[in-house]
Scaffold this motif. Structure first.
Motif, PDB file in Angstrom:
ATOM      1  N   PHE A 118       1.920 -15.071   8.428  1.00  0.00           N
ATOM      2  CA  PHE A 118       3.305 -15.537   8.506  1.00  0.00           C
ATOM      3  C   PHE A 118       3.764 -15.297   9.927  1.00  0.00           C
ATOM      4  N   GLY A 119       3.502 -16.251  10.775  1.00  0.00           N
ATOM      5  CA  GLY A 119       3.817 -16.088  12.192  1.00  0.00           C
ATOM      6  C   GLY A 119       2.704 -15.334  12.896  1.00  0.00           C
ATOM      7  N   HIS A 120       2.877 -15.249  14.205  1.00  0.00           N
ATOM      8  CA  HIS A 120       1.864 -14.690  15.076  1.00  0.00           C
ATOM      9  C   HIS A 120       2.368 -13.362  15.653  1.00  0.00           C
ATOM     10  N   ASP A 121       3.677 -13.218  15.579  1.00  0.00           N
ATOM     11  CA  ASP A 121       4.361 -12.007  16.034  1.00  0.00           C
ATOM     12  C   ASP A 121       5.765 -12.041  15.428  1.00  0.00           C
ATOM     13  N   LEU A 122       6.597 -11.072  15.791  1.00  0.00           N
ATOM     14  CA  LEU A 122       7.924 -10.998  15.177  1.00  0.00           C
ATOM     15  C   LEU A 122       8.734 -12.276  15.412  1.00  0.00           C
ATOM     16  N   GLU A 123       8.713 -12.741  16.639  1.00  0.00           N
ATOM     17  CA  GLU A 123       9.546 -13.902  16.972  1.00  0.00           C
ATOM     18  C   GLU A 123       9.105 -15.148  16.210  1.00  0.00           C
ATOM     19  N   ALA A 148      -8.075  -7.715  14.335  1.00  0.00           N
ATOM     20  CA  ALA A 148      -7.914  -6.938  13.107  1.00  0.00           C
ATOM     21  C   ALA A 148      -6.454  -6.552  12.849  1.00  0.00           C
ATOM     22  N   LEU A 149      -5.709  -6.329  13.915  1.00  0.00           N
ATOM     23  CA  LEU A 149      -4.319  -5.910  13.733  1.00  0.00           C
ATOM     24  C   LEU A 149      -3.513  -6.991  12.999  1.00  0.00           C
ATOM     25  N   ARG A 150      -3.650  -8.236  13.464  1.00  0.00           N
ATOM     26  CA  ARG A 150      -2.911  -9.321  12.804  1.00  0.00           C
ATOM     27  C   ARG A 150      -3.558  -9.712  11.481  1.00  0.00           C
ATOM     28  N   GLN A 198       9.578  -6.563   8.952  1.00  0.00           N
ATOM     29  CA  GLN A 198       9.450  -5.138   9.199  1.00  0.00           C
ATOM     30  C   GLN A 198       8.015  -4.769   9.589  1.00  0.00           C
ATOM     31  N   ALA A 199       7.046  -5.413   8.931  1.00  0.00           N
ATOM     32  CA  ALA A 199       5.642  -5.130   9.253  1.00  0.00           C
ATOM     33  C   ALA A 199       5.323  -5.592  10.678  1.00  0.00           C
ATOM     34  N   TRP A 200       5.902  -6.721  11.074  1.00  0.00           N
ATOM     35  CA  TRP A 200       5.684  -7.160  12.466  1.00  0.00           C
ATOM     36  C   TRP A 200       6.301  -6.180  13.454  1.00  0.00           C
ATOM     37  N   LYS A 201       7.470  -5.628  13.077  1.00  0.00           N
ATOM     38  CA  LYS A 201       8.124  -4.684  13.997  1.00  0.00           C
ATOM     39  C   LYS A 201       7.208  -3.499  14.287  1.00  0.00           C
ATOM     40  N   VAL A 202       6.491  -3.048  13.266  1.00  0.00           N
ATOM     41  CA  VAL A 202       5.576  -1.916  13.472  1.00  0.00           C
ATOM     42  C   VAL A 202       4.427  -2.335  14.394  1.00  0.00           C
ATOM     43  N   CYS A 203       3.990  -3.587  14.243  1.00  0.00           N
ATOM     44  CA  CYS A 203       2.823  -4.046  15.024  1.00  0.00           C
ATOM     45  C   CYS A 203       3.176  -4.457  16.456  1.00  0.00           C
ATOM     46  N   GLU A 204       4.432  -4.804  16.685  1.00  0.00           N
ATOM     47  CA  GLU A 204       4.812  -5.362  17.999  1.00  0.00           C
ATOM     48  C   GLU A 204       4.352  -4.545  19.211  1.00  0.00           C
ATOM     49  N   ILE A 234       2.058  -2.486  19.507  1.00  0.00           N
ATOM     50  CA  ILE A 234       0.589  -2.419  19.565  1.00  0.00           C
ATOM     51  C   ILE A 234       0.054  -3.755  20.069  1.00  0.00           C
ATOM     52  N   LEU A 235       0.656  -4.840  19.583  1.00  0.00           N
ATOM     53  CA  LEU A 235       0.263  -6.164  20.081  1.00  0.00           C
ATOM     54  C   LEU A 235       0.510  -6.251  21.582  1.00  0.00           C
TER      55      LEU A 235
END
Ligand code: BG6
Length: 503
Positions: free
Chosen positions: A164-169, A246-248, A457-463, A465-466
């Motif tokens: 669902f998207g590639h990043d938060l934005e 792996a992160l995404r 919210q899950a993207w916010k945690v990954c941002e 790191i990305l």
């Protein structure tokens, strides 16, 4: 119109799909034949589909109805006798998703099916396509008048698959695009991990038992380890994987969902709102790492050549479609904090990787040591801390590790395991994840689907790191295929005086 309480039927045990048409975009693709059709066939075999049910395939490939039917018959090995009959009702629409004529034809076919089968204008639109077309197809469905529930009490639902998207934005943008056409209640976001029985069993273990929940907190738990290990490499998906890593591919979705179910507070009710409200609160409690913390707490790894399950395999950079200077993460290990009353101070160590020694997903609750060991020194060397391990796959079950006296004259103690195994305890076969989720989408039970605020919210945690990984100079810790990952991941825990489990 969506029923007032779509869950009533779903949770109360009436698990039969109402009359409806399943419209599959990407009908000539891999997901349709590998996962969706076998799931539909199983539902038919278990008599969970309505007699008023059909599938409409949509794709660019120039097939006729009969071509589609023949392919879908071939897709399911060992199909039951009803499959031939069911597929004879399948219809196919060949066309470009960017062409409104495709959707006009689809509307006509759906009207015909409503008249023939009594499917009452109820449709589940399943986008088994590349994510790049999600927004366009949703808009075209809206423009073609197909996104609104039918006048005679039918429903229109949209099912999409991660990413669902590639990043938060981009995730937010996707939501804006989808919500311009479909209400959130009509959108079913699949994370197939939630369709796994053992992932759902996390809720049963925690909330159907009196003995675990009292110790499920910082007073008793030393740390939590979540492992999603795969023995496979990237196969033919190199092109996609290079854009993901792996992160995404695993952490943002599967790992975050498993972590949320492990960490969340008890919901008031086990239903879509109850569970998703608590999951999103748990995700919100995950401390978003600063750039310095990322450098300290996150290991990016990539596999080199090696041996996995007796087979010699190439390194990631020698896989099909991968550049020989790629820094894509095929392995990630990290230390996260869940900053709330229950978990403050308890590290959540998470790791996932491809080309590890075996396929295995588990959640291990590692408990604190006893405050004082009253045994003579040297007689407790084989004793480890208590652990409760939820084996999500394979060999599904739960293991409790505790200390026991070794038979003999000395008071020697050693760790032993008590095992619950799904296979031995239940005769019922677990439904495949897709079978469960497809039926839920038809019934209108969104409990096991992800809500948009969870995705964000899950993207916010990954941002952060990305952001770190987007810098090619961020270290890529190398590991040999067939090992448990890079040594930097071992160091991550050793620094805290802990060790990864060796499953
Ligand atoms: C998918 C990932 O979501 O999950 C794949 O895209 C991965 O890369 C797969 O292999 C793992 O699923 P499972 O059910 O085999 O654990």
């Amino acid at each position: 119109m969506e029923p007032d309480n779509p869950l009533a039927a779903g949770l109360a045990g009436d698990r039969h799909a109402p009359p409806c048409v399943l419209v599959v975009f990407g009908a000539s693709g891999d997901l349709t034949s590998r996962k969706l059709m076998p799931a539909v066939e199983q539902l038919a075999q278990r008599r969970l589909l309505s007699t008023s049910f059909a599938v409409v395939g949509v794709a660019r490939t120039e097939w006729s109805d009969d071509d589609f039917r023949a392919r879908m018959r071939e897709a399911v090995k060992d199909a039951g006798p009803e499959w031939e009959h069911l597929t004879s009702r399948f219809r196919y629409v060949a066309g470009d998703y960017a062409d409104s004529a495709t959707f006009d034809t689809l509307a006509t076919v759906l009207d015909e099916l409503d008249a023939e089968l009594g499917t009452a204008g109820s449709r589940v639109f399943y986008l088994a396509t590349v994510p790049g077309v999600f927004a366009g197809v949703a808009k075209a469905l809206g423009d073609g008048g197909l996104a609104s529930p039918g006048a005679d009490g039918g429903f229109a639902r949209l099912v999409i698959e991660k990413p669902f998207g590639h990043d938060l934005e981009s995730a937010r943008q996707l939501d804006v695009d989808l919500h311009a056409v479909f209400a959130e209640e009509q959108i079913y976001r699949i994370d197939h991990y939630l369709g796994k029985e053992t992932v759902q069993n996390l809720l049963a273990l925690r909330f159907a038992n009196a003995i675990f929940e009292p110790i499920w907190n910082r007073n008793y738990v030393d740390h939590v380890q979540i492992t999603v290990a795969e023995s496979v490499g990237v196969g033919h998906r190199g092109g996609f994987y290079e854009t993901a890593g792996a992160l995404r591919d695993i952490v943002q979705n599967h790992v975050m969902q498993v972590l949320a179910l492990t960490a969340m507070e008890p919901p008031v009710t086990i239903d879509a709102q109850g569970i998703r409200d608590e999951k999103v609160k748990a995700l919100r409690a995950i401390d978003v790492l600063t750039p310095d913390e990322v450098a300290d707490h996150v290991v990016r790894g990539q596999y080199d050549a090696g041996w996995v399950e007796g087979e010699e395999v190439v390194g990631y950079r020698d896989e099909e479609g991968i550049s020989d200077s790629s820094v894509t993460d095929t392995y990630v290990a990290m230390r996260l904090r869940v900053d709330n009353w229950r978990w403050a101070g308890v590290p959540f160590y998470v790791r996932t990787g491809k080309r590890l020694p075996k396929r295995l997903t588990e959640v291990a609750m590692q408990f604190r040591e006893v405050p004082h060991l009253p045994f003579p020194a040297g007689l407790a060397q084989g004793l480890g801390a208590n652990a409760l391990v939820l084996r999500i796959q394979p060999d599904e079950g739960i293991t409790l590790r505790f200390g026991a006296k070794v038979p003999g004259q000395a008071f020697e103690v050693r760790s032993v395991s008590m095992d619950f195994s799904y296979g031995a305890a239940f005769l019922e076969e677990s439904p495949e994840a897709y079978e469960r989720l497809l039926l839920d989408a038809m019934i209108g039970d969104p409990t096991l689907f992800i809500r948009s605020d969870e995705v964000e919210q899950a993207w916010k945690v990954c941002e952060p790191i990305l952001a770190a990984f987007s810098d090619p100079s961020y270290p890529v810790a190398r590991y040999e295929a067939g090992t448990w990952g890079p040594s930097a991941a071992e160091d991550l825990l050793e620094r805290d005086g802990r060790k990864w489990r060796r499953p």
